[in-house]
Design an enzyme around this catalytic site. Structure first.
Site, PDB file in Angstrom:
ATOM      1  N   CYS A 177       5.867  -0.087   7.408  1.00 53.90           N
ATOM      2  CA  CYS A 177       5.516   1.103   6.636  1.00 53.90           C
ATOM      3  C   CYS A 177       6.701   1.517   5.770  1.00 53.90           C
ATOM      4  O   CYS A 177       7.839   1.557   6.252  1.00 53.90           O
ATOM      5  CB  CYS A 177       5.129   2.235   7.592  1.00 53.90           C
ATOM      6  SG  CYS A 177       4.676   3.762   6.768  1.00 53.90           S
ATOM      7  N   LEU A 178       6.431   1.838   4.498  1.00 49.93           N
ATOM      8  CA  LEU A 178       7.502   2.274   3.596  1.00 49.93           C
ATOM      9  C   LEU A 178       8.132   3.586   4.053  1.00 49.93           C
ATOM     10  O   LEU A 178       9.277   3.864   3.709  1.00 49.93           O
ATOM     11  CB  LEU A 178       6.959   2.420   2.169  1.00 49.93           C
ATOM     12  CG  LEU A 178       6.489   1.127   1.500  1.00 49.93           C
ATOM     13  CD1 LEU A 178       5.909   1.425   0.121  1.00 49.93           C
ATOM     14  CD2 LEU A 178       7.616   0.119   1.406  1.00 49.93           C
ATOM     15  N   GLY A 231       0.832  -1.195   0.000  1.00 44.26           N
ATOM     16  CA  GLY A 231       0.000   0.000   0.000  1.00 44.26           C
ATOM     17  C   GLY A 231       0.861   1.237   0.000  1.00 44.26           C
ATOM     18  O   GLY A 231       2.017   1.216   0.439  1.00 44.26           O
ATOM     19  N   HIS A 256      -4.522   1.644   7.560  1.00 44.79           N
ATOM     20  CA  HIS A 256      -3.140   2.139   7.646  1.00 44.79           C
ATOM     21  C   HIS A 256      -2.936   3.315   6.687  1.00 44.79           C
ATOM     22  O   HIS A 256      -2.408   4.364   7.077  1.00 44.79           O
ATOM     23  CB  HIS A 256      -2.167   0.996   7.323  1.00 44.79           C
ATOM     24  CG  HIS A 256      -0.732   1.400   7.327  1.00 44.79           C
ATOM     25  ND1 HIS A 256       0.123   1.090   8.363  1.00 44.79           N
ATOM     26  CD2 HIS A 256       0.006   2.091   6.419  1.00 44.79           C
ATOM     27  CE1 HIS A 256       1.324   1.592   8.085  1.00 44.79           C
ATOM     28  NE2 HIS A 256       1.280   2.185   6.916  1.00 44.79           N
ATOM     29  N   GLU A 257      -3.345   3.136   5.438  1.00 48.59           N
ATOM     30  CA  GLU A 257      -3.126   4.189   4.445  1.00 48.59           C
ATOM     31  C   GLU A 257      -3.993   5.422   4.724  1.00 48.59           C
ATOM     32  O   GLU A 257      -3.545   6.557   4.518  1.00 48.59           O
ATOM     33  CB  GLU A 257      -3.365   3.671   3.028  1.00 48.59           C
ATOM     34  CG  GLU A 257      -2.456   2.517   2.616  1.00 48.59           C
ATOM     35  CD  GLU A 257      -0.956   2.753   2.821  1.00 48.59           C
ATOM     36  OE1 GLU A 257      -0.507   3.931   2.786  1.00 48.59           O
ATOM     37  OE2 GLU A 257      -0.226   1.773   3.029  1.00 48.59           O
ATOM     38  N   GLN A 260       2.867   9.980   1.107  1.00 48.90           N
ATOM     39  CA  GLN A 260       4.170   9.329   1.268  1.00 48.90           C
ATOM     40  C   GLN A 260       5.119   9.648   0.123  1.00 48.90           C
ATOM     41  O   GLN A 260       6.323   9.430   0.246  1.00 48.90           O
ATOM     42  CB  GLN A 260       4.004   7.817   1.399  1.00 48.90           C
ATOM     43  CG  GLN A 260       3.338   7.392   2.696  1.00 48.90           C
ATOM     44  CD  GLN A 260       3.191   5.895   2.757  1.00 48.90           C
ATOM     45  OE1 GLN A 260       2.210   5.347   2.266  1.00 48.90           O
ATOM     46  NE2 GLN A 260       4.179   5.227   3.336  1.00 48.90           N
ATOM     47  N   HIS A 316      -2.359   7.707   7.060  1.00 47.67           N
ATOM     48  CA  HIS A 316      -1.407   8.614   6.390  1.00 47.67           C
ATOM     49  C   HIS A 316      -2.126   9.840   5.844  1.00 47.67           C
ATOM     50  O   HIS A 316      -1.661  10.973   6.009  1.00 47.67           O
ATOM     51  CB  HIS A 316      -0.685   7.914   5.235  1.00 47.67           C
ATOM     52  CG  HIS A 316       0.433   7.034   5.649  1.00 47.67           C
ATOM     53  ND1 HIS A 316       1.538   7.493   6.338  1.00 47.67           N
ATOM     54  CD2 HIS A 316       0.638   5.707   5.470  1.00 47.67           C
ATOM     55  CE1 HIS A 316       2.376   6.501   6.564  1.00 47.67           C
ATOM     56  NE2 HIS A 316       1.850   5.400   6.050  1.00 47.67           N
TER      57      HIS A 316
END
Length: 145
Positions: free
Chosen positions: A95-96, A45, A137-138, A50, A141
């Site tokens: 997480c990226l 994702g 999660h996304e 991000q 963000h």
């Protein structure tokens, strides 16, 4: 085009993303670039913030049972709103934007998601398991969390 992923503690990650109103070629190119970036980074994702674009857009590509991620499985989610969240589950998330860090996070087990696709069409999705967790999660963000 591969986009640079911003990482913690970059303050941009705290930005609350704005609603998408233009569903044009620029948005389509950006979503395509997000997909390339996510796949290059081995993610499932990615939220627009991000990659330093504070718009309410995210993409998800949940691996199949063999662990493969196919472009046909890509879900592009614009202006998401969660409805009817139910239950709780604990999942170890990565997480990226925080490479190498994993933590147990409590999430809703199931939810209904109202959103728009890349063409601005209204969509509704029922989500559970990893899909529900990844959506939450996304969206965190997008909300600057």
């Amino acid at each position: 085009m591969i986009l640079p992923i911003i990482t913690y503690p970059n303050k941009q990650l705290k930005t609350i993303s704005r609603t998408v109103t233009d569903f044009d070629e620029e948005l389509h190119r950006f979503l395509d670039d997000m997909f390339e970036t996510m796949m290059q980074s081995n993610g499932i994702g990615l939220a627009a913030i991000q990659v330093a674009n504070p718009i309410r857009a995210l993409i998800l590509c949940i691996p199949d049972d063999e662990g493969n991620q196919e472009k046909e499985s890509l879900i592009e989610i614009i202006n998401p709103v969660i409805h009817n969240p139910q239950g709780t589950t604990l999942y170890q998330e990565g997480c990226l934007s925080v490479p190498g860090f994993y933590e147990d996070v409590e999430r809703f087990e199931t939810l209904t998601l109202h959103y728009q696709n890349r063409h601005g069409e209204t969509c509704v999705m029922e989500a559970d398991e990893l899909l529900s967790i990844a959506i939450q999660h996304e969206i965190d963000h997008l909300d600057g969390k």
